[in-house]
Design an enzyme around this catalytic site. Structure first.
Site, short mmCIF file in Angstrom:
data_model
loop_
_atom_site.label_atom_id
_atom_site.label_comp_id
_atom_site.label_asym_id
_atom_site.label_seq_id
_atom_site.Cartn_x
_atom_site.Cartn_y
_atom_site.Cartn_z
N CYS A 67 0.77 -1.22 -0.03
CA CYS A 67 0.02 0.17 0.09
C CYS A 67 0.83 1.21 -0.14
O CYS A 67 1.85 1.42 0.71
CB CYS A 67 -0.87 -0.02 1.21
SG CYS A 67 -2.05 1.38 1.22
N CYS A 71 -0.64 5.51 6.44
CA CYS A 71 -1.47 5.30 7.76
C CYS A 71 -0.56 4.68 8.96
O CYS A 71 -0.22 3.69 8.81
CB CYS A 71 -2.79 4.59 7.65
SG CYS A 71 -3.77 4.95 6.24
N CYS A 74 -1.01 1.20 10.77
CA CYS A 74 -1.31 -0.15 9.81
C CYS A 74 -0.15 -0.82 9.46
O CYS A 74 0.90 -0.19 9.14
CB CYS A 74 -1.97 0.61 8.46
SG CYS A 74 -2.62 -0.77 7.27
N CYS A 111 -17.18 -9.73 4.36
CA CYS A 111 -16.47 -8.24 4.22
C CYS A 111 -15.16 -8.60 3.43
O CYS A 111 -14.03 -9.30 4.06
CB CYS A 111 -16.16 -7.62 5.65
SG CYS A 111 -17.39 -7.43 6.70
N CYS A 143 -19.98 -6.76 2.05
CA CYS A 143 -19.24 -5.54 2.28
C CYS A 143 -17.87 -5.51 1.54
O CYS A 143 -17.05 -6.40 1.50
CB CYS A 143 -19.19 -5.19 3.56
SG CYS A 143 -18.46 -3.82 4.07
N CYS A 203 -21.00 1.87 5.59
CA CYS A 203 -20.24 1.34 6.80
C CYS A 203 -18.87 2.38 7.16
O CYS A 203 -18.07 2.39 6.31
CB CYS A 203 -19.70 -0.09 6.51
SG CYS A 203 -18.96 -0.84 7.91
N ARG A 273 -20.29 -2.07 15.86
CA ARG A 273 -19.59 -3.31 15.74
C ARG A 273 -18.29 -3.15 16.45
O ARG A 273 -17.60 -2.24 16.42
CB ARG A 273 -19.25 -3.71 14.27
CG ARG A 273 -18.69 -5.19 14.34
CD ARG A 273 -18.68 -5.46 12.79
NE ARG A 273 -18.52 -4.85 11.84
CZ ARG A 273 -19.36 -4.07 11.03
NH1 ARG A 273 -20.47 -4.02 11.51
NH2 ARG A 273 -18.80 -3.23 10.06
#
Length: 345
Positions: A67, A71, A74, A111, A143, A203, A273
């Site tokens: 990626c 972030c 992460c 998901c 999702c 979401c 959640r």
């Protein structure tokens, strides 16, 4: 300071009124002696909308690492040195095997997550094909979490059978630059708005324990309320070695529970959640989180393991909750006994 009347806050929440910022601060800063009363108030709101049902979601990291974003929390970001598996989009047979496991574990939502800023067109088309395959074989909602999206991409996801798109705000706008510098808070808001415009269910949630202030926690919840998102995953930071935030995440289980209570009072009708980090941060108090939240992930997270599915089923049963079927009804039978008969942990 005298504790507020938690039941009065619940009454306000049930009436659709926004509790004051002062009250929100009091929820977060209340002494531990008030915690059970807070949970009772949050449960009144939760029970009004969700009774004693618990929804299960299953998470598949369908493309890992690689990626370009930074972030700080992460393990898949370009600045992470965490030892994780890195791979391009999974082959169809692996995705279908994961979908079968999700179905076996009684998940109502499957998901699919891919790492990256935004999907390239070839990858996006493969995701659409995978969605169609899963949807044709298993009676679960799907999702998709694919990074930044525009309305056209969201519409194509809807046409392929995606029910919901996840894109977390992660933190308050004022704190975002302390978390990530390669995209903005408004980039994230724009994706949520594009998903809404395409008619998909939204979401979006956040990660707590990254060094944010109480105001940041409140502002995150208020932003989600303003966007009127449908499903809110509340992640608690897992301090992964190799990430800049390895030394953060020093929450106590009681702090986590107060945050869950606050989100329920500010987001009364939303699916809330308890997502990544519940085993790490809530620890032995995980069952109490269900008095505010009505949903959990079952199985593993993106690059970190969750607890055994049988332990989750035992937790839900022992706390007096019941599982929700994909159609919203109460799941019949004994799901725990079924897993044990299949020798599934």
């Amino acid at each position: 300071m005298t504790a507020p009347d938690w039941n009065q806050l619940a009454d306000q929440s049930l009436a659709g009124e926004l509790i004051s910022r002062e009250a929100a601060h009091q929820v977060l800063s209340a002494p531990d002696t008030e915690l059970l009363a807070q949970l009772h108030a949050a449960y009144r709101v939760r029970h009004h909308y969700w009774q004693n049902r618990v929804r299960l979601h299953f998470l598949l990291n369908a493309q890992s690492g690689l990626c370009p974003e930074d972030c700080h929390y992460c393990s898949q970001s370009k600045i992470s040195t965490a030892e994780i598996d890195k791979y391009p989009l999974m082959a169809k047979d692996r995705v279908l095997a994961a979908a079968e496991r999700a179905h076996t574990l009684k998940a109502g939502t499957f998901c699919m997550v891919i790492s990256g800023r935004s999907p390239a067109e070839p990858t996006f088309n493969r995701v659409l094909d995978l969605v169609r395959e899963v949807k044709a074989q298993y009676p679960m909602k799907i999702c998709a979490c694919l990074g930044l999206l525009d309305e056209d991409q969201a519409q194509r996801l809807a046409a392929a059978g995606v029910d919901r798109v996840n894109h977390n705000l992660n933190t308050a706008e004022a704190n975002h630059e302390n978390i990530c510098t390669t995209h903005t808070f408004q980039d994230r808001v724009g994706t949520v708005e594009a998903v809404k415009a395409a008619g998909l269910t939204t979401c979006s949630g956040g990660i707590l324990g990254m060094g944010e202030s109480a105001d940041d926690v409140i502002d995150l919840a208020l932003s989600l309320r303003q966007l009127d998102v449908t499903s809110v995953p509340m992640n608690f930071l897992i301090p992964i070695p190799g990430t800049p935030f390895v030394d953060r995440g020093d929450l106590t289980p009681r702090q986590c529970l107060r945050m869950l209570c606050l989100f329920r009072l500010l987001l009364p009708s939303q699916e809330i959640r308890i997502a990544g980090g519940r085993e790490v941060q809530l620890r032995s108090l995980q069952p109490l989180g269900l008095y505010a939240a009505n949903s959990i992930f079952i199985g593993d997270y993106l690059t970190t393991p969750g607890q055994a599915a049988t332990a989750d089923f035992e937790m839900i049963r022992d706390a007096g909750f019941v599982l929700e079927a994909p159609d919203g009804s109460v799941l019949q039978g004994d799901p725990l006994a079924e897993l044990q008969a299949l020798a599934i942990a």
